[in-house]
Design a protein around this motif. Structure first.
Motif, PDB file in Angstrom:
ATOM      1  N   ASN A   1       0.833  -1.210   0.000  1.00  0.00           N
ATOM      2  CA  ASN A   1       0.000   0.000   0.000  1.00  0.00           C
ATOM      3  C   ASN A   1       0.865   1.256   0.000  1.00  0.00           C
ATOM      4  O   ASN A   1       0.584   2.209  -0.730  1.00  0.00           O
ATOM      5  N   ASP A   2       1.915   1.270   0.819  1.00  0.00           N
ATOM      6  CA  ASP A   2       2.803   2.435   0.884  1.00  0.00           C
ATOM      7  C   ASP A   2       3.527   2.657  -0.444  1.00  0.00           C
ATOM      8  O   ASP A   2       3.697   3.786  -0.883  1.00  0.00           O
ATOM      9  N   GLN A   3       3.932   1.580  -1.083  1.00  0.00           N
ATOM     10  CA  GLN A   3       4.705   1.696  -2.321  1.00  0.00           C
ATOM     11  C   GLN A   3       3.846   2.036  -3.538  1.00  0.00           C
ATOM     12  O   GLN A   3       4.259   2.807  -4.395  1.00  0.00           O
ATOM     13  N   PHE A   4       2.627   1.481  -3.624  1.00  0.00           N
ATOM     14  CA  PHE A   4       1.840   1.613  -4.843  1.00  0.00           C
ATOM     15  C   PHE A   4       0.612   2.510  -4.720  1.00  0.00           C
ATOM     16  O   PHE A   4      -0.051   2.777  -5.712  1.00  0.00           O
ATOM     17  N   ASP A   5       0.276   2.952  -3.516  1.00  0.00           N
ATOM     18  CA  ASP A   5      -0.821   3.892  -3.285  1.00  0.00           C
ATOM     19  C   ASP A   5      -2.106   3.497  -4.028  1.00  0.00           C
ATOM     20  O   ASP A   5      -2.593   4.217  -4.900  1.00  0.00           O
ATOM     21  N   PRO A   6      -2.689   2.351  -3.671  1.00  0.00           N
ATOM     22  CA  PRO A   6      -3.901   1.920  -4.365  1.00  0.00           C
ATOM     23  C   PRO A   6      -5.094   2.822  -4.085  1.00  0.00           C
ATOM     24  O   PRO A   6      -5.150   3.495  -3.054  1.00  0.00           O
ATOM     25  N   VAL A   7      -6.057   2.841  -5.006  1.00  0.00           N
ATOM     26  CA  VAL A   7      -7.286   3.604  -4.832  1.00  0.00           C
ATOM     27  C   VAL A   7      -8.040   3.071  -3.607  1.00  0.00           C
ATOM     28  O   VAL A   7      -8.551   3.830  -2.792  1.00  0.00           O
ATOM     29  N   THR A   8      -8.117   1.760  -3.501  1.00  0.00           N
ATOM     30  CA  THR A   8      -8.668   1.091  -2.322  1.00  0.00           C
ATOM     31  C   THR A   8      -7.529   0.267  -1.734  1.00  0.00           C
ATOM     32  O   THR A   8      -7.067  -0.688  -2.364  1.00  0.00           O
ATOM     33  N   PRO A   9      -7.021   0.646  -0.559  1.00  0.00           N
ATOM     34  CA  PRO A   9      -5.863  -0.064  -0.009  1.00  0.00           C
ATOM     35  C   PRO A   9      -6.114  -1.568   0.148  1.00  0.00           C
ATOM     36  O   PRO A   9      -7.228  -2.001   0.446  1.00  0.00           O
ATOM     37  N   LEU A  10      -5.046  -2.330  -0.068  1.00  0.00           N
ATOM     38  CA  LEU A  10      -5.113  -3.764   0.175  1.00  0.00           C
ATOM     39  C   LEU A  10      -5.374  -3.996   1.654  1.00  0.00           C
ATOM     40  O   LEU A  10      -4.791  -3.333   2.513  1.00  0.00           O
ATOM     41  N   ARG A  11      -6.274  -4.943   1.933  1.00  0.00           N
ATOM     42  CA  ARG A  11      -6.561  -5.274   3.331  1.00  0.00           C
ATOM     43  C   ARG A  11      -6.955  -6.738   3.396  1.00  0.00           C
ATOM     44  O   ARG A  11      -7.402  -7.323   2.415  1.00  0.00           O
ATOM     45  N   ILE A  12      -6.756  -7.306   4.564  1.00  0.00           N
ATOM     46  CA  ILE A  12      -7.183  -8.682   4.789  1.00  0.00           C
ATOM     47  C   ILE A  12      -8.689  -8.656   4.962  1.00  0.00           C
ATOM     48  O   ILE A  12      -9.231  -7.839   5.705  1.00  0.00           O
ATOM     49  N   THR A  13      -9.376  -9.539   4.242  1.00  0.00           N
ATOM     50  CA  THR A  13     -10.839  -9.551   4.300  1.00  0.00           C
ATOM     51  C   THR A  13     -11.349 -10.654   5.216  1.00  0.00           C
ATOM     52  O   THR A  13     -12.067 -10.385   6.163  1.00  0.00           O
ATOM     53  N   VAL A  14     -10.989 -11.899   4.947  1.00  0.00           N
ATOM     54  CA  VAL A  14     -11.416 -13.034   5.759  1.00  0.00           C
ATOM     55  C   VAL A  14     -10.243 -13.998   5.860  1.00  0.00           C
ATOM     56  O   VAL A  14      -9.687 -14.400   4.831  1.00  0.00           O
ATOM     57  N   GLY A  15      -9.860 -14.350   7.072  1.00  0.00           N
ATOM     58  CA  GLY A  15      -8.764 -15.303   7.239  1.00  0.00           C
ATOM     59  C   GLY A  15      -7.491 -14.811   6.593  1.00  0.00           C
ATOM     60  O   GLY A  15      -6.923 -13.808   7.000  1.00  0.00           O
ATOM     61  N   ASP A  16      -7.066 -15.481   5.530  1.00  0.00           N
ATOM     62  CA  ASP A  16      -5.828 -15.120   4.834  1.00  0.00           C
ATOM     63  C   ASP A  16      -6.101 -14.600   3.427  1.00  0.00           C
ATOM     64  O   ASP A  16      -5.232 -14.589   2.583  1.00  0.00           O
TER      65      ASP A  16
END
Length: 90
Positions: A34-49
């Motif tokens: 997220n810090d390197q690529f600045d996504p429109v919607t940040p990557l996040r863990i949704t369920v489990g892995d």
């Protein structure tokens, strides 16, 4: 603006001897991506892995996919590979 959605999953994470370590490393890698690529919607863990996020253009998405897939598992010591994320265009 087209959005490239990245959806990923840590393969065989349930078999990892220390799932907490795998989860912590995945969270750290997603923060780095997220810090390197600045996504429109940040990557996040949704369920489990599983994780997901959205990028404004394919080139940053592709770099993020490569970074996430190559960085998470090797540093956990679990030997569990990270799945290759799939992509959809919104």
């Amino acid at each position: 603006m087209p959005i490239a959605t990245l959806i990923g999953d840590v393969r065989q994470a349930r078999r990892a001897p220390d799932r907490d370590t795998v989860h912590q490393r995945l969270a750290a890698v997603l923060t780095e991506v997220n810090d390197q690529f600045d996504p429109v919607t940040p990557l996040r863990i949704t369920v489990g892995d599983e994780y997901q996020g959205g990028f404004a253009d394919r080139p940053p998405w592709w770099g993020a996919r490569t970074a996430a897939a190559s960085s998470a598992a090797p540093q956990t010591g679990s030997g569990m590979p990270v799945a290759r994320p799939s992509a959809t265009r919104a």
